[in-house]
Motif scaffolding. Sequence first.
Motif, PDB file in Angstrom:
ATOM      1  N   PRO A 118       3.421   0.764  18.171  1.00  0.00           N
ATOM      2  CA  PRO A 118       4.810   1.058  18.526  1.00  0.00           C
ATOM      3  C   PRO A 118       5.714  -0.167  18.511  1.00  0.00           C
ATOM      4  O   PRO A 118       6.930  -0.032  18.439  1.00  0.00           O
ATOM      5  CB  PRO A 118       4.691   1.633  19.934  1.00  0.00           C
ATOM      6  CG  PRO A 118       3.469   0.977  20.496  1.00  0.00           C
ATOM      7  CD  PRO A 118       2.525   0.871  19.327  1.00  0.00           C
ATOM      8  N   ASP A 119       5.131  -1.367  18.603  1.00  0.00           N
ATOM      9  CA  ASP A 119       5.903  -2.615  18.594  1.00  0.00           C
ATOM     10  C   ASP A 119       5.132  -3.628  17.761  1.00  0.00           C
ATOM     11  O   ASP A 119       4.177  -4.244  18.237  1.00  0.00           O
ATOM     12  CB  ASP A 119       6.108  -3.115  20.024  1.00  0.00           C
ATOM     13  CG  ASP A 119       7.057  -4.295  20.111  1.00  0.00           C
ATOM     14  OD1 ASP A 119       7.010  -5.172  19.211  1.00  0.00           O
ATOM     15  OD2 ASP A 119       7.847  -4.371  21.073  1.00  0.00           O
ATOM     16  N   ALA A 120       5.560  -3.807  16.513  1.00  0.00           N
ATOM     17  CA  ALA A 120       4.825  -4.677  15.588  1.00  0.00           C
ATOM     18  C   ALA A 120       4.858  -6.131  16.037  1.00  0.00           C
ATOM     19  O   ALA A 120       3.873  -6.868  15.856  1.00  0.00           O
ATOM     20  CB  ALA A 120       5.404  -4.541  14.184  1.00  0.00           C
ATOM     21  N   PRO A 136     -12.974  -3.826  11.266  1.00  0.00           N
ATOM     22  CA  PRO A 136     -12.113  -2.947  10.455  1.00  0.00           C
ATOM     23  C   PRO A 136     -11.143  -2.176  11.345  1.00  0.00           C
ATOM     24  O   PRO A 136     -11.509  -1.717  12.424  1.00  0.00           O
ATOM     25  CB  PRO A 136     -13.103  -2.008   9.763  1.00  0.00           C
ATOM     26  CG  PRO A 136     -14.332  -2.047  10.602  1.00  0.00           C
ATOM     27  CD  PRO A 136     -14.391  -3.419  11.212  1.00  0.00           C
ATOM     28  N   VAL A 137      -9.901  -2.049  10.876  1.00  0.00           N
ATOM     29  CA  VAL A 137      -8.842  -1.429  11.656  1.00  0.00           C
ATOM     30  C   VAL A 137      -8.172  -0.320  10.851  1.00  0.00           C
ATOM     31  O   VAL A 137      -7.931  -0.474   9.645  1.00  0.00           O
ATOM     32  CB  VAL A 137      -7.781  -2.464  12.078  1.00  0.00           C
ATOM     33  CG1 VAL A 137      -6.584  -1.773  12.746  1.00  0.00           C
ATOM     34  CG2 VAL A 137      -8.385  -3.495  13.022  1.00  0.00           C
ATOM     35  N   VAL A 138      -7.867   0.786  11.507  1.00  0.00           N
ATOM     36  CA  VAL A 138      -7.023   1.845  10.963  1.00  0.00           C
ATOM     37  C   VAL A 138      -5.850   2.011  11.918  1.00  0.00           C
ATOM     38  O   VAL A 138      -6.041   2.035  13.136  1.00  0.00           O
ATOM     39  CB  VAL A 138      -7.793   3.179  10.836  1.00  0.00           C
ATOM     40  CG1 VAL A 138      -6.832   4.332  10.552  1.00  0.00           C
ATOM     41  CG2 VAL A 138      -8.842   3.088   9.740  1.00  0.00           C
ATOM     42  N   HIS A 146       3.760  -1.585   8.425  1.00  0.00           N
ATOM     43  CA  HIS A 146       3.098  -2.856   8.726  1.00  0.00           C
ATOM     44  C   HIS A 146       1.594  -2.849   8.480  1.00  0.00           C
ATOM     45  O   HIS A 146       0.960  -3.907   8.572  1.00  0.00           O
ATOM     46  CB  HIS A 146       3.352  -3.236  10.197  1.00  0.00           C
ATOM     47  CG  HIS A 146       4.804  -3.340  10.547  1.00  0.00           C
ATOM     48  ND1 HIS A 146       5.568  -4.444  10.246  1.00  0.00           N
ATOM     49  CD2 HIS A 146       5.637  -2.463  11.169  1.00  0.00           C
ATOM     50  CE1 HIS A 146       6.806  -4.256  10.670  1.00  0.00           C
ATOM     51  NE2 HIS A 146       6.885  -3.059  11.221  1.00  0.00           N
ATOM     52  N   TYR A 147       1.006  -1.698   8.179  1.00  0.00           N
ATOM     53  CA  TYR A 147      -0.451  -1.641   8.128  1.00  0.00           C
ATOM     54  C   TYR A 147      -1.038  -2.537   7.044  1.00  0.00           C
ATOM     55  O   TYR A 147      -2.079  -3.182   7.254  1.00  0.00           O
ATOM     56  CB  TYR A 147      -0.934  -0.191   7.968  1.00  0.00           C
ATOM     57  CG  TYR A 147      -1.002   0.323   6.553  1.00  0.00           C
ATOM     58  CD1 TYR A 147      -2.180   0.259   5.818  1.00  0.00           C
ATOM     59  CD2 TYR A 147       0.120   0.874   5.930  1.00  0.00           C
ATOM     60  CE1 TYR A 147      -2.251   0.738   4.522  1.00  0.00           C
ATOM     61  CE2 TYR A 147       0.063   1.344   4.635  1.00  0.00           C
ATOM     62  CZ  TYR A 147      -1.124   1.276   3.932  1.00  0.00           C
ATOM     63  OH  TYR A 147      -1.180   1.728   2.641  1.00  0.00           O
ATOM     64  N   GLU A 149       0.276  -5.372   5.655  1.00  0.00           N
ATOM     65  CA  GLU A 149       0.423  -6.805   5.933  1.00  0.00           C
ATOM     66  C   GLU A 149      -0.510  -7.260   7.052  1.00  0.00           C
ATOM     67  O   GLU A 149      -0.869  -8.447   7.110  1.00  0.00           O
ATOM     68  CB  GLU A 149       1.873  -7.117   6.317  1.00  0.00           C
ATOM     69  CG  GLU A 149       2.323  -6.528   7.629  1.00  0.00           C
ATOM     70  CD  GLU A 149       3.818  -6.647   7.863  1.00  0.00           C
ATOM     71  OE1 GLU A 149       4.189  -7.147   8.936  1.00  0.00           O
ATOM     72  OE2 GLU A 149       4.602  -6.245   6.989  1.00  0.00           O
ATOM     73  N   LEU A 150      -0.923  -6.336   7.911  1.00  0.00           N
ATOM     74  CA  LEU A 150      -1.840  -6.685   8.990  1.00  0.00           C
ATOM     75  C   LEU A 150      -3.304  -6.580   8.571  1.00  0.00           C
ATOM     76  O   LEU A 150      -4.188  -6.976   9.323  1.00  0.00           O
ATOM     77  CB  LEU A 150      -1.586  -5.787  10.207  1.00  0.00           C
ATOM     78  CG  LEU A 150      -0.211  -5.954  10.875  1.00  0.00           C
ATOM     79  CD1 LEU A 150      -0.034  -4.933  11.986  1.00  0.00           C
ATOM     80  CD2 LEU A 150      -0.044  -7.364  11.412  1.00  0.00           C
ATOM     81  N   GLY A 151      -3.555  -6.038   7.382  1.00  0.00           N
ATOM     82  CA  GLY A 151      -4.916  -5.948   6.879  1.00  0.00           C
ATOM     83  C   GLY A 151      -5.665  -4.700   7.282  1.00  0.00           C
ATOM     84  O   GLY A 151      -6.895  -4.649   7.158  1.00  0.00           O
ATOM     85  N   ALA A 152      -4.956  -3.672   7.783  1.00  0.00           N
ATOM     86  CA  ALA A 152      -5.625  -2.426   8.154  1.00  0.00           C
ATOM     87  C   ALA A 152      -6.100  -1.687   6.906  1.00  0.00           C
ATOM     88  O   ALA A 152      -5.513  -1.811   5.825  1.00  0.00           O
ATOM     89  CB  ALA A 152      -4.688  -1.542   8.960  1.00  0.00           C
ATOM     90  N   LEU A 153      -7.154  -0.898   7.056  1.00  0.00           N
ATOM     91  CA  LEU A 153      -7.706  -0.141   5.938  1.00  0.00           C
ATOM     92  C   LEU A 153      -6.715   0.894   5.423  1.00  0.00           C
ATOM     93  O   LEU A 153      -6.549   1.069   4.214  1.00  0.00           O
ATOM     94  CB  LEU A 153      -8.990   0.580   6.364  1.00  0.00           C
ATOM     95  CG  LEU A 153     -10.207  -0.265   6.698  1.00  0.00           C
ATOM     96  CD1 LEU A 153     -11.309   0.626   7.260  1.00  0.00           C
ATOM     97  CD2 LEU A 153     -10.699  -1.026   5.475  1.00  0.00           C
ATOM     98  N   THR A 154      -6.076   1.618   6.346  1.00  0.00           N
ATOM     99  CA  THR A 154      -5.162   2.683   5.965  1.00  0.00           C
ATOM    100  C   THR A 154      -4.298   3.049   7.158  1.00  0.00           C
ATOM    101  O   THR A 154      -4.408   2.452   8.235  1.00  0.00           O
ATOM    102  CB  THR A 154      -5.935   3.918   5.458  1.00  0.00           C
ATOM    103  OG1 THR A 154      -5.022   4.860   4.883  1.00  0.00           O
ATOM    104  CG2 THR A 154      -6.720   4.598   6.565  1.00  0.00           C
ATOM    105  N   TYR A 155      -3.445   4.034   6.953  1.00  0.00           N
ATOM    106  CA  TYR A 155      -2.558   4.518   8.007  1.00  0.00           C
ATOM    107  C   TYR A 155      -2.477   6.038   7.927  1.00  0.00           C
ATOM    108  O   TYR A 155      -2.346   6.608   6.833  1.00  0.00           O
ATOM    109  CB  TYR A 155      -1.148   3.933   7.830  1.00  0.00           C
ATOM    110  CG  TYR A 155      -0.122   4.536   8.759  1.00  0.00           C
ATOM    111  CD1 TYR A 155       0.032   4.057  10.055  1.00  0.00           C
ATOM    112  CD2 TYR A 155       0.679   5.600   8.356  1.00  0.00           C
ATOM    113  CE1 TYR A 155       0.957   4.630  10.923  1.00  0.00           C
ATOM    114  CE2 TYR A 155       1.605   6.176   9.221  1.00  0.00           C
ATOM    115  CZ  TYR A 155       1.736   5.684  10.502  1.00  0.00           C
ATOM    116  OH  TYR A 155       2.635   6.239  11.352  1.00  0.00           O
TER     117      TYR A 155
END
Length: 337
Positions: A118-120, A136-138, A146-147, A149-155
């Motif tokens: 909610p707050d990047a 690993p992050v989703v 922002h997903y 640029e932060l390196g998350a797998l997906t959104y």
Amino acid sequence: MNPMNISRRDFLKFGGAGVAGAALLGITGCGRGGGQGEEGEGARGLVERGSIRIEMPTHMIPPDPNTAIMQNGAEQAARDMGVDVQFRGPDNFDIPEIQRIFEAAVAAEPDGIAATLPDADALGPIIRRAVEQGIPVVLFNAGLDHYKELGALTYYGQTEYEAGVEAGKRMSREGVDNLLVINHQQGQLTLETRYEGCRDGLGGTVKQIAVDGSDPTATRNGIETALRQNPDANGMITLGPGVAEQAMRAIRSAGRQDSVKLATFDISKPVLRAVQDGRILFAIDQQMFLQTYLSAVTLATYILWRLSPVSAAPTGPSFVTADNAEEIIELAGRGIH
């Protein structure tokens, strides 16, 4: 971690949820009792299925009816995949408290993290640190922009601006040209984005009204005040279902049932019943059960087999109207909507 440079426009164009969701749902159905290491239980993964721990830090608060829906999705994924998923949220929408929940999730050194954003500015650095530590992050529900640029797998989530635009257009088709948008949680990027979409979609007069969403009485009083101060308003959109319930009371108290048309983002059982009987024009369902379900399933499949979607996947907007409310009400009784 996302080798394909999928743009926001591509996200909307290709509607990734249909493809990604079908692929992921197709591999589920093995509960905790059917572990990955047991004979005859499917392909062997890199780890034992039953050992997988997933942390799910969120901004969702107990009074929000969507919190239970999200938690149900996480718990169903845990059962279907045979993994451990811990859904967490603050007592109140408070960024420092949410930061502490995120910090604790990383410190627990889980096998994966599924999180809202909610707050990047406040939470993004914590997510980035988790990724740098090899977790690993989703992201889901909030964080589409922002997903990557932060390196998350997906959104997984709703395209909030586009949902607002469609809501505004629908209100316009219903004859609304003077719209009040009720914001119950100021500073929440998701809600601000919804308002901007409504403003751009309506093409008429749109005013954002701030109310205290933590207090139902204060919410209702704030809406009643807005109705008195805006006698020409002929439409209202609330940005959450609890606020919609108070808006119905406020409109009735002000004697404006025949002059103000109401719609809302997100759903609750009272909202669905109001859509069914015509007191609310429509409710926007972003399918929050699906957001947490697919987030947990995605992390489990990545941890087991290094398989994951290559782009973000939209779960909304999906509109509930009088035409389909009955079916959604039935599913809501099962904790799915």
